[in-house]
Design a protein around this motif. Structure first.
Motif, PDB file in Angstrom:
ATOM      1  N   ASP A  42       9.941   7.004   2.111  1.00 34.29           N
ATOM      2  CA  ASP A  42       8.704   7.785   2.218  1.00 34.29           C
ATOM      3  C   ASP A  42       7.561   6.938   2.781  1.00 34.29           C
ATOM      4  O   ASP A  42       6.798   7.395   3.641  1.00 34.29           O
ATOM      5  CB  ASP A  42       8.315   8.390   0.843  1.00 34.29           C
ATOM      6  N   ILE A  43       7.479   5.693   2.319  1.00 34.09           N
ATOM      7  CA  ILE A  43       6.396   4.827   2.820  1.00 34.09           C
ATOM      8  C   ILE A  43       6.675   4.422   4.266  1.00 34.09           C
ATOM      9  O   ILE A  43       5.772   4.457   5.113  1.00 34.09           O
ATOM     10  CB  ILE A  43       6.230   3.577   1.929  1.00 34.09           C
ATOM     11  N   ALA A  44       7.922   4.073   4.567  1.00 39.44           N
ATOM     12  CA  ALA A  44       8.257   3.681   5.950  1.00 39.44           C
ATOM     13  C   ALA A  44       7.987   4.842   6.906  1.00 39.44           C
ATOM     14  O   ALA A  44       7.489   4.637   8.025  1.00 39.44           O
ATOM     15  CB  ALA A  44       9.709   3.229   6.026  1.00 39.44           C
ATOM     16  N   ASP A  45       8.281   6.075   6.479  1.00 38.49           N
ATOM     17  CA  ASP A  45       8.023   7.245   7.339  1.00 38.49           C
ATOM     18  C   ASP A  45       6.517   7.429   7.556  1.00 38.49           C
ATOM     19  O   ASP A  45       6.070   7.732   8.661  1.00 38.49           O
ATOM     20  CB  ASP A  45       8.608   8.518   6.708  1.00 38.49           C
ATOM     21  N   PHE A  46       5.732   7.270   6.492  1.00 43.72           N
ATOM     22  CA  PHE A  46       4.271   7.391   6.623  1.00 43.72           C
ATOM     23  C   PHE A  46       3.740   6.311   7.571  1.00 43.72           C
ATOM     24  O   PHE A  46       2.927   6.581   8.466  1.00 43.72           O
ATOM     25  CB  PHE A  46       3.596   7.271   5.245  1.00 43.72           C
ATOM     26  N   VAL A  63      -6.793   1.061  12.175  1.00 47.56           N
ATOM     27  CA  VAL A  63      -5.596   1.412  11.396  1.00 47.56           C
ATOM     28  C   VAL A  63      -4.812   0.117  11.161  1.00 47.56           C
ATOM     29  O   VAL A  63      -4.651  -0.682  12.100  1.00 47.56           O
ATOM     30  CB  VAL A  63      -4.736   2.441  12.171  1.00 47.56           C
ATOM     31  N   PRO A  64      -4.358  -0.140   9.926  1.00 51.69           N
ATOM     32  CA  PRO A  64      -3.609  -1.381   9.683  1.00 51.69           C
ATOM     33  C   PRO A  64      -2.452  -1.539  10.671  1.00 51.69           C
ATOM     34  O   PRO A  64      -1.763  -0.563  11.003  1.00 51.69           O
ATOM     35  CB  PRO A  64      -3.087  -1.196   8.246  1.00 51.69           C
ATOM     36  N   ALA A  65      -2.246  -2.784  11.127  1.00 47.39           N
ATOM     37  CA  ALA A  65      -1.141  -3.042  12.052  1.00 47.39           C
ATOM     38  C   ALA A  65       0.189  -3.064  11.315  1.00 47.39           C
ATOM     39  O   ALA A  65       1.233  -2.728  11.880  1.00 47.39           O
ATOM     40  CB  ALA A  65      -1.368  -4.375  12.766  1.00 47.39           C
ATOM     41  N   ILE A  66       0.147  -3.470  10.049  1.00 51.89           N
ATOM     42  CA  ILE A  66       1.368  -3.725   9.256  1.00 51.89           C
ATOM     43  C   ILE A  66       1.157  -3.213   7.840  1.00 51.89           C
ATOM     44  O   ILE A  66       0.050  -3.321   7.303  1.00 51.89           O
ATOM     45  CB  ILE A  66       1.595  -5.259   9.143  1.00 51.89           C
ATOM     46  N   ASN A  67       2.215  -2.697   7.233  1.00 55.41           N
ATOM     47  CA  ASN A  67       2.263  -2.551   5.780  1.00 55.41           C
ATOM     48  C   ASN A  67       3.493  -3.313   5.311  1.00 55.41           C
ATOM     49  O   ASN A  67       4.620  -2.910   5.598  1.00 55.41           O
ATOM     50  CB  ASN A  67       2.330  -1.070   5.377  1.00 55.41           C
ATOM     51  N   GLN A  68       3.261  -4.433   4.626  1.00 55.33           N
ATOM     52  CA  GLN A  68       4.374  -5.266   4.138  1.00 55.33           C
ATOM     53  C   GLN A  68       4.734  -4.793   2.734  1.00 55.33           C
ATOM     54  O   GLN A  68       3.919  -4.892   1.816  1.00 55.33           O
ATOM     55  CB  GLN A  68       3.948  -6.747   4.128  1.00 55.33           C
ATOM     56  N   ILE A  69       5.944  -4.282   2.568  1.00 59.02           N
ATOM     57  CA  ILE A  69       6.342  -3.673   1.288  1.00 59.02           C
ATOM     58  C   ILE A  69       7.709  -4.206   0.838  1.00 59.02           C
ATOM     59  O   ILE A  69       8.480  -4.702   1.655  1.00 59.02           O
ATOM     60  CB  ILE A  69       6.416  -2.120   1.409  1.00 59.02           C
ATOM     61  N   GLU A  70       7.958  -4.079  -0.464  1.00 62.12           N
ATOM     62  CA  GLU A  70       9.298  -4.427  -0.947  1.00 62.12           C
ATOM     63  C   GLU A  70      10.300  -3.463  -0.333  1.00 62.12           C
ATOM     64  O   GLU A  70      10.163  -2.239  -0.478  1.00 62.12           O
ATOM     65  CB  GLU A  70       9.361  -4.356  -2.486  1.00 62.12           C
ATOM     66  N   PHE A 129       0.845  -1.200   0.000  1.00 61.77           N
ATOM     67  CA  PHE A 129       0.000   0.000   0.000  1.00 61.77           C
ATOM     68  C   PHE A 129       0.879   1.248   0.000  1.00 61.77           C
ATOM     69  O   PHE A 129       1.838   1.363   0.779  1.00 61.77           O
ATOM     70  CB  PHE A 129      -0.944   0.005   1.216  1.00 61.77           C
ATOM     71  N   LEU A 130       0.542   2.173  -0.881  1.00 62.98           N
ATOM     72  CA  LEU A 130       1.196   3.483  -0.909  1.00 62.98           C
ATOM     73  C   LEU A 130       0.488   4.378   0.111  1.00 62.98           C
ATOM     74  O   LEU A 130      -0.662   4.102   0.496  1.00 62.98           O
ATOM     75  CB  LEU A 130       1.083   4.086  -2.314  1.00 62.98           C
ATOM     76  N   PRO A 131       1.132   5.491   0.529  1.00 60.80           N
ATOM     77  CA  PRO A 131       0.469   6.375   1.488  1.00 60.80           C
ATOM     78  C   PRO A 131      -0.948   6.789   1.065  1.00 60.80           C
ATOM     79  O   PRO A 131      -1.854   6.866   1.906  1.00 60.80           O
ATOM     80  CB  PRO A 131       1.424   7.571   1.559  1.00 60.80           C
ATOM     81  N   GLU A 132      -1.160   7.002  -0.245  1.00 63.28           N
ATOM     82  CA  GLU A 132      -2.509   7.433  -0.674  1.00 63.28           C
ATOM     83  C   GLU A 132      -3.557   6.349  -0.384  1.00 63.28           C
ATOM     84  O   GLU A 132      -4.713   6.662  -0.071  1.00 63.28           O
ATOM     85  CB  GLU A 132      -2.487   7.787  -2.170  1.00 63.28           C
ATOM     86  N   GLY A 139       1.614   4.732  13.203  1.00 58.17           N
ATOM     87  CA  GLY A 139       1.631   3.557  14.088  1.00 58.17           C
ATOM     88  C   GLY A 139       1.524   2.242  13.342  1.00 58.17           C
ATOM     89  O   GLY A 139       1.095   1.225  13.903  1.00 58.17           O
ATOM     90  N   ILE A 140       1.889   2.251  12.069  1.00 54.27           N
ATOM     91  CA  ILE A 140       1.823   1.041  11.237  1.00 54.27           C
ATOM     92  C   ILE A 140       3.240   0.462  11.148  1.00 54.27           C
ATOM     93  O   ILE A 140       4.180   1.164  10.748  1.00 54.27           O
ATOM     94  CB  ILE A 140       1.313   1.384   9.818  1.00 54.27           C
ATOM     95  N   ALA A 141       3.409  -0.802  11.523  1.00 51.16           N
ATOM     96  CA  ALA A 141       4.746  -1.407  11.459  1.00 51.16           C
ATOM     97  C   ALA A 141       5.110  -1.704  10.005  1.00 51.16           C
ATOM     98  O   ALA A 141       4.260  -2.106   9.207  1.00 51.16           O
ATOM     99  CB  ALA A 141       4.771  -2.700  12.271  1.00 51.16           C
ATOM    100  N   THR A 142       6.388  -1.477   9.668  1.00 49.25           N
ATOM    101  CA  THR A 142       6.865  -1.776   8.317  1.00 49.25           C
ATOM    102  C   THR A 142       7.496  -3.156   8.309  1.00 49.25           C
ATOM    103  O   THR A 142       8.390  -3.453   9.100  1.00 49.25           O
ATOM    104  CB  THR A 142       7.904  -0.731   7.862  1.00 49.25           C
ATOM    105  N   GLU A 143       6.992  -3.997   7.398  1.00 49.09           N
ATOM    106  CA  GLU A 143       7.552  -5.344   7.214  1.00 49.09           C
ATOM    107  C   GLU A 143       8.167  -5.389   5.819  1.00 49.09           C
ATOM    108  O   GLU A 143       7.509  -5.021   4.838  1.00 49.09           O
ATOM    109  CB  GLU A 143       6.436  -6.388   7.348  1.00 49.09           C
TER     110      GLU A 143
END
Ligand SMILES: NC(=O)C1=CN([C@@H]2O[C@H](COP(=O)(O)OP(=O)(O)OC[C@H]3O[C@@H](n4cnc5c(N)ncnc54)[C@H](OP(=O)(O)O)[C@@H]3O)[C@@H](O)[C@H]2O)C=CC1
Ligand SMILES: O=C(O)C(=O)[C@@H](O)[C@H](O)C(=O)CO
Length: 276
Positions: free
Chosen positions: A174-178, A158-165, A143-146, A183-187
Protein backbone atom coordinates in the motif's frame (compact mmCIF):
# COMPACT_ATOMS: atom_id res chain seq x y z
CA UNK A 1 31.87 -10.10 -10.46
CA UNK A 2 29.64 -7.54 -12.19
CA UNK A 3 29.77 -4.28 -10.22
CA UNK A 4 28.01 -1.88 -12.56
CA UNK A 5 25.20 -0.57 -10.36
CA UNK A 6 22.06 0.73 -12.09
CA UNK A 7 20.82 4.20 -11.15
CA UNK A 8 17.32 5.42 -10.31
CA UNK A 9 16.36 8.92 -11.43
CA UNK A 10 14.64 10.73 -8.56
CA UNK A 11 11.75 13.15 -9.09
CA UNK A 12 14.09 16.18 -9.22
CA UNK A 13 16.35 14.56 -11.84
CA UNK A 14 19.11 13.55 -9.39
CA UNK A 15 20.41 10.04 -10.10
CA UNK A 16 20.95 7.59 -7.24
CA UNK A 17 22.55 4.11 -7.26
CA UNK A 18 19.83 1.47 -6.90
CA UNK A 19 22.01 -0.51 -4.50
CA UNK A 20 23.82 1.14 -1.60
CA UNK A 21 25.37 0.24 1.75
CA UNK A 22 23.71 0.62 5.18
CA UNK A 23 25.50 1.08 8.50
CA UNK A 24 22.80 0.77 11.21
CA UNK A 25 24.03 -0.85 14.49
CA UNK A 26 27.71 -0.53 13.57
CA UNK A 27 30.14 1.28 15.89
CA UNK A 28 31.93 4.34 14.57
CA UNK A 29 35.28 2.54 14.16
CA UNK A 30 33.72 -0.58 12.62
CA UNK A 31 31.77 1.69 10.28
CA UNK A 32 34.98 3.24 8.99
CA UNK A 33 36.31 -0.25 8.21
CA UNK A 34 33.05 -1.50 6.67
CA UNK A 35 32.55 1.59 4.50
CA UNK A 36 36.18 1.31 3.34
CA UNK A 37 35.53 -2.31 2.30
CA UNK A 38 32.29 -1.29 0.61
CA UNK A 39 33.88 1.56 -1.36
CA UNK A 40 36.77 -0.68 -2.41
CA UNK A 41 34.26 -3.32 -3.54
CA UNK A 42 32.44 -0.79 -5.73
CA UNK A 43 29.57 0.61 -3.66
CA UNK A 44 29.12 4.34 -4.17
CA UNK A 45 25.99 5.02 -2.08
CA UNK A 46 26.19 5.00 1.74
CA UNK A 47 23.18 5.27 4.10
CA UNK A 48 23.90 6.60 7.59
CA UNK A 49 21.94 8.65 10.15
CA UNK A 50 22.66 10.99 13.04
CA UNK A 51 21.17 8.47 15.50
CA UNK A 52 23.57 5.71 14.32
CA UNK A 53 26.50 7.62 15.87
CA UNK A 54 28.73 6.67 12.95
CA UNK A 55 28.66 9.67 10.62
CA UNK A 56 32.27 10.47 11.64
CA UNK A 57 33.44 6.93 10.79
CA UNK A 58 31.58 7.11 7.50
CA UNK A 59 33.29 10.42 6.77
CA UNK A 60 36.76 9.05 7.59
CA UNK A 61 36.28 6.16 5.15
CA UNK A 62 35.07 8.57 2.47
CA UNK A 63 38.05 10.88 2.96
CA UNK A 64 40.55 8.01 2.95
CA UNK A 65 39.04 6.39 -0.15
CA UNK A 66 40.34 9.06 -2.49
CA UNK A 67 37.17 8.68 -4.55
CA UNK A 68 35.92 11.90 -6.17
CA UNK A 69 33.03 13.38 -4.17
CA UNK A 70 30.85 13.59 -7.31
CA UNK A 71 31.08 9.80 -7.69
CA UNK A 72 29.55 9.24 -4.24
CA UNK A 73 25.95 9.40 -3.05
CA UNK A 74 25.78 10.07 0.70
CA UNK A 75 22.53 9.92 2.69
CA UNK A 76 21.94 10.93 6.29
CA UNK A 77 18.79 11.38 8.37
CA UNK A 78 17.30 13.84 10.82
CA UNK A 79 16.56 12.22 14.19
CA UNK A 80 13.19 12.78 15.89
CA UNK A 81 14.70 14.83 18.76
CA UNK A 82 15.69 17.44 16.16
CA UNK A 83 12.29 17.91 14.50
CA UNK A 84 11.26 21.56 14.06
CA UNK A 85 12.53 24.21 11.62
CA UNK A 86 15.58 25.65 13.43
CA UNK A 87 16.52 22.34 15.09
CA UNK A 88 16.50 20.65 11.69
CA UNK A 89 18.89 23.18 10.16
CA UNK A 90 21.26 22.83 13.15
CA UNK A 91 21.11 19.01 13.02
CA UNK A 92 21.85 19.04 9.30
CA UNK A 93 24.96 21.17 9.85
CA UNK A 94 26.08 18.85 12.67
CA UNK A 95 25.73 15.82 10.36
CA UNK A 96 27.64 17.57 7.61
CA UNK A 97 30.46 18.45 10.06
CA UNK A 98 30.73 14.88 11.34
CA UNK A 99 30.80 13.51 7.79
CA UNK A 100 33.39 16.13 6.78
CA UNK A 101 31.32 17.03 3.72
CA UNK A 102 29.99 20.30 2.36
CA UNK A 103 26.79 18.85 0.94
CA UNK A 104 24.64 15.71 1.20
CA UNK A 105 23.19 13.88 -1.78
CA UNK A 106 20.06 12.98 0.17
CA UNK A 107 18.69 14.11 3.54
CA UNK A 108 15.73 12.30 5.07
CA UNK A 109 13.34 12.98 7.96
CA UNK A 110 13.97 9.71 9.82
CA UNK A 111 10.48 9.16 11.32
CA UNK A 112 7.30 11.27 11.23
CA UNK A 113 6.94 11.02 15.05
CA UNK A 114 3.31 12.14 14.72
CA UNK A 115 2.83 12.95 18.43
CA UNK A 116 5.29 15.83 18.16
CA UNK A 117 3.44 17.35 15.19
CA UNK A 118 6.66 18.87 13.84
CA UNK A 119 7.47 17.02 10.63
CA UNK A 120 5.90 19.67 8.37
CA UNK A 121 8.15 22.32 9.96
CA UNK A 122 11.13 20.06 9.35
CA UNK A 123 10.01 19.54 5.76
CA UNK A 124 10.11 23.31 5.20
CA UNK A 125 13.65 23.30 6.58
CA UNK A 126 14.62 20.50 4.17
CA UNK A 127 13.16 22.56 1.31
CA UNK A 128 15.45 25.40 2.40
CA UNK A 129 18.45 23.01 2.38
CA UNK A 130 17.48 21.84 -1.10
CA UNK A 131 17.17 25.41 -2.40
CA UNK A 132 20.54 26.34 -0.87
CA UNK A 133 22.26 23.40 -2.56
CA UNK A 134 23.39 21.84 0.73
CA UNK A 135 21.19 18.81 -0.05
CA UNK A 136 20.87 17.58 -3.65
CA UNK A 137 17.65 15.71 -2.84
CA UNK A 138 15.33 15.54 0.16
CA UNK A 139 12.97 12.84 1.34
CA UNK A 140 11.45 11.02 4.26
CA UNK A 141 11.63 7.67 6.00
CA UNK A 142 8.94 5.61 7.68
CA UNK A 143 6.16 7.89 6.41
CA UNK A 144 2.68 6.45 5.99
CA UNK A 145 0.46 7.76 3.15
CA UNK A 146 -1.37 10.03 5.62
CA UNK A 147 1.94 11.74 6.53
CA UNK A 148 3.04 11.99 2.90
CA UNK A 149 -0.31 13.50 1.92
CA UNK A 150 0.19 16.30 4.46
CA UNK A 151 3.54 17.16 2.87
CA UNK A 152 2.06 17.00 -0.64
CA UNK A 153 -0.79 19.29 0.50
CA UNK A 154 1.76 21.98 1.37
CA UNK A 155 2.10 22.42 -2.40
CA UNK A 156 5.91 22.60 -2.37
CA UNK A 157 8.51 19.91 -2.94
CA UNK A 158 7.31 16.31 -3.13
CA UNK A 159 9.72 13.98 -1.28
CA UNK A 160 12.14 12.25 -3.65
CA UNK A 161 12.28 9.10 -1.50
CA UNK A 162 10.32 7.29 1.17
CA UNK A 163 12.68 4.85 2.91
CA UNK A 164 10.57 2.17 4.61
CA UNK A 165 10.96 -1.26 6.14
CA UNK A 166 10.47 -3.63 3.22
CA UNK A 167 11.51 -7.27 2.72
CA UNK A 168 9.77 -10.53 1.82
CA UNK A 169 8.12 -10.81 5.26
CA UNK A 170 6.77 -7.21 5.17
CA UNK A 171 6.12 -5.94 1.66
CA UNK A 172 4.15 -2.75 2.40
CA UNK A 173 2.43 -2.76 -1.03
CA UNK A 174 0.00 0.00 0.00
CA UNK A 175 2.80 2.42 0.84
CA UNK A 176 4.88 1.48 -2.22
CA UNK A 177 1.80 2.03 -4.43
CA UNK A 178 1.15 5.45 -2.85
CA UNK A 179 4.82 6.39 -3.32
CA UNK A 180 4.73 5.35 -6.99
CA UNK A 181 1.49 7.22 -7.64
CA UNK A 182 3.15 10.44 -6.41
CA UNK A 183 6.57 10.04 -8.05
CA UNK A 184 8.26 9.13 -4.76
CA UNK A 185 10.92 6.40 -5.04
CA UNK A 186 10.63 3.53 -2.56
CA UNK A 187 13.83 2.61 -0.73
CA UNK A 188 13.80 -0.62 1.31
CA UNK A 189 15.42 -0.64 4.73
CA UNK A 190 16.34 -3.98 6.28
CA UNK A 191 16.06 -5.45 2.77
CA UNK A 192 17.27 -8.80 4.16
CA UNK A 193 14.91 -8.57 7.18
CA UNK A 194 18.16 -8.51 9.23
CA UNK A 195 18.68 -12.13 8.15
CA UNK A 196 15.26 -13.42 9.23
CA UNK A 197 14.22 -14.70 5.80
CA UNK A 198 17.53 -16.21 4.67
CA UNK A 199 16.82 -19.76 5.84
CA UNK A 200 13.35 -19.98 4.29
CA UNK A 201 13.30 -23.10 2.04
CA UNK A 202 11.46 -21.17 -0.69
CA UNK A 203 14.35 -18.69 -0.81
CA UNK A 204 17.17 -21.23 -0.48
CA UNK A 205 15.57 -23.35 -3.23
CA UNK A 206 15.47 -20.40 -5.64
CA UNK A 207 19.01 -19.42 -4.68
CA UNK A 208 20.31 -22.95 -5.33
CA UNK A 209 18.74 -22.98 -8.82
CA UNK A 210 20.74 -19.86 -9.71
CA UNK A 211 23.93 -20.85 -7.86
CA UNK A 212 23.69 -17.78 -5.62
CA UNK A 213 23.16 -17.21 -1.88
CA UNK A 214 19.77 -16.65 -0.26
CA UNK A 215 20.74 -13.02 0.38
CA UNK A 216 21.57 -12.52 -3.29
CA UNK A 217 18.22 -14.03 -4.33
CA UNK A 218 16.33 -11.63 -2.05
CA UNK A 219 18.32 -8.60 -3.18
CA UNK A 220 17.56 -9.60 -6.79
CA UNK A 221 13.82 -9.82 -5.90
CA UNK A 222 13.98 -6.20 -4.72
CA UNK A 223 15.98 -4.93 -7.70
CA UNK A 224 13.69 -6.52 -10.29
CA UNK A 225 10.78 -4.60 -8.74
CA UNK A 226 12.62 -1.28 -9.10
CA UNK A 227 13.29 -0.61 -5.45
CA UNK A 228 16.38 1.07 -4.03
CA UNK A 229 18.11 -1.17 -1.46
CA UNK A 230 20.76 -0.59 1.21
CA UNK A 231 21.85 -3.97 2.67
CA UNK A 232 24.21 -3.80 5.66
CA UNK A 233 27.10 -6.10 6.46
CA UNK A 234 30.33 -5.79 8.42
CA UNK A 235 31.66 -8.99 6.83
CA UNK A 236 33.92 -8.30 3.84
CA UNK A 237 32.84 -11.48 1.99
CA UNK A 238 29.16 -10.57 2.38
CA UNK A 239 29.81 -6.92 1.46
CA UNK A 240 31.18 -8.16 -1.89
CA UNK A 241 28.50 -10.83 -2.26
CA UNK A 242 25.65 -8.35 -1.83
CA UNK A 243 27.02 -6.30 -4.71
CA UNK A 244 27.29 -9.31 -7.01
CA UNK A 245 23.60 -9.39 -7.93
CA UNK A 246 23.57 -8.14 -11.51
CA UNK A 247 24.52 -11.35 -13.33
CA UNK A 248 21.25 -13.30 -13.02
CA UNK A 249 17.48 -12.81 -13.26
CA UNK A 250 14.70 -14.39 -11.22
CA UNK A 251 11.77 -15.69 -13.26
CA UNK A 252 8.25 -14.30 -12.84
CA UNK A 253 7.35 -17.50 -10.97
CA UNK A 254 10.29 -17.10 -8.61
CA UNK A 255 9.34 -13.50 -7.90
CA UNK A 256 5.81 -14.69 -7.07
CA UNK A 257 7.10 -17.37 -4.71
CA UNK A 258 9.03 -14.72 -2.74
CA UNK A 259 5.96 -12.43 -2.87
CA UNK A 260 4.17 -15.29 -1.09
CA UNK A 261 6.40 -14.95 1.99
CA UNK A 262 4.49 -11.87 3.26
CA UNK A 263 3.55 -12.44 6.91
CA UNK A 264 3.28 -8.93 8.41
CA UNK A 265 6.76 -9.64 9.76
CA UNK A 266 7.72 -6.18 10.93
CA UNK A 267 11.17 -6.02 12.61
CA UNK A 268 11.10 -2.35 13.65
CA UNK A 269 8.57 0.01 15.24
CA UNK A 270 5.28 1.01 13.57
CA UNK A 271 5.53 4.57 12.21
CA UNK A 272 2.10 5.52 13.58
CA UNK A 273 3.30 4.71 17.09
CA UNK A 274 7.02 5.52 17.12
CA UNK A 275 7.80 8.94 18.59
CA UNK A 276 11.42 8.41 19.61
N1 LIG B 1 15.17 4.42 8.05
C1 LIG B 1 15.11 3.54 9.03
O1 LIG B 1 14.32 3.68 9.97
C2 LIG B 1 16.01 2.37 9.00
C3 LIG B 1 17.02 2.32 8.08
N2 LIG B 1 17.87 1.22 8.03
C4 LIG B 1 18.92 1.25 7.00
O2 LIG B 1 18.84 0.03 6.24
C5 LIG B 1 20.10 -0.63 6.30
C6 LIG B 1 19.93 -2.13 6.17
O3 LIG B 1 19.08 -2.62 7.18
P1 LIG B 1 19.60 -3.50 8.42
O4 LIG B 1 18.58 -3.33 9.50
O5 LIG B 1 20.98 -3.15 8.73
O6 LIG B 1 19.44 -5.00 7.95
P2 LIG B 1 19.68 -5.88 6.62
O7 LIG B 1 18.35 -6.38 6.20
O8 LIG B 1 20.54 -5.19 5.65
O9 LIG B 1 20.45 -7.12 7.24
C7 LIG B 1 21.68 -7.01 7.88
C8 LIG B 1 22.01 -8.34 8.54
O10 LIG B 1 22.12 -9.35 7.55
C9 LIG B 1 23.42 -9.92 7.60
N3 LIG B 1 23.84 -10.10 6.21
C10 LIG B 1 24.15 -9.15 5.32
N4 LIG B 1 24.48 -9.69 4.14
C11 LIG B 1 24.41 -11.03 4.29
C12 LIG B 1 24.66 -12.11 3.43
N5 LIG B 1 25.05 -11.94 2.17
N6 LIG B 1 24.45 -13.38 3.91
C13 LIG B 1 24.06 -13.56 5.19
N7 LIG B 1 23.80 -12.56 6.05
C14 LIG B 1 23.98 -11.29 5.61
C15 LIG B 1 24.29 -8.94 8.35
O11 LIG B 1 25.32 -9.60 9.03
P3 LIG B 1 26.84 -9.07 9.19
O12 LIG B 1 26.80 -7.56 9.26
O13 LIG B 1 27.29 -9.72 10.46
O14 LIG B 1 27.60 -9.57 7.99
C16 LIG B 1 23.30 -8.33 9.32
O15 LIG B 1 23.12 -9.18 10.44
C17 LIG B 1 20.65 -0.17 7.66
O16 LIG B 1 22.01 -0.50 7.84
C18 LIG B 1 20.33 1.29 7.62
O17 LIG B 1 21.23 1.97 6.78
C19 LIG B 1 17.69 0.16 8.87
C20 LIG B 1 16.72 0.18 9.84
C21 LIG B 1 15.79 1.30 9.98
O1 LIG C 1 17.77 2.04 12.19
C1 LIG C 1 17.08 3.03 11.99
O2 LIG C 1 17.31 3.77 11.05
C2 LIG C 1 15.97 3.36 12.91
O3 LIG C 1 15.30 4.31 12.75
C3 LIG C 1 15.59 2.54 14.04
O4 LIG C 1 15.93 1.24 14.01
C4 LIG C 1 15.96 3.27 15.30
O5 LIG C 1 17.34 3.57 15.28
C5 LIG C 1 15.56 2.55 16.49
O6 LIG C 1 16.37 1.94 17.11
C6 LIG C 1 14.13 2.58 16.83
O7 LIG C 1 13.86 1.85 17.98
Amino acid sequence: MTTSIPEITLNNGVRMPQLGFGVFQVSDDDTAAAVSHALAAGYRSIDTAAIYGNEAGTGRAIAESGIDREELFITSKLWVADLGYDATLAAFDASLDKLGLDYLDLYLIHWPAPAAGLYLESWRALEHLLASGKARAIGVSNFLPEHLQKIIDLGGTVPAINQIELHPALQQRDIADFNAAHGIATEAWSPLAQGAVLADPAVTGIAARHGVSAAQAILRWHLQQGRIIIPKSVTPRRIRENLDVFGFDLTADELSVIDGLERDGRTGPHPAEFNG
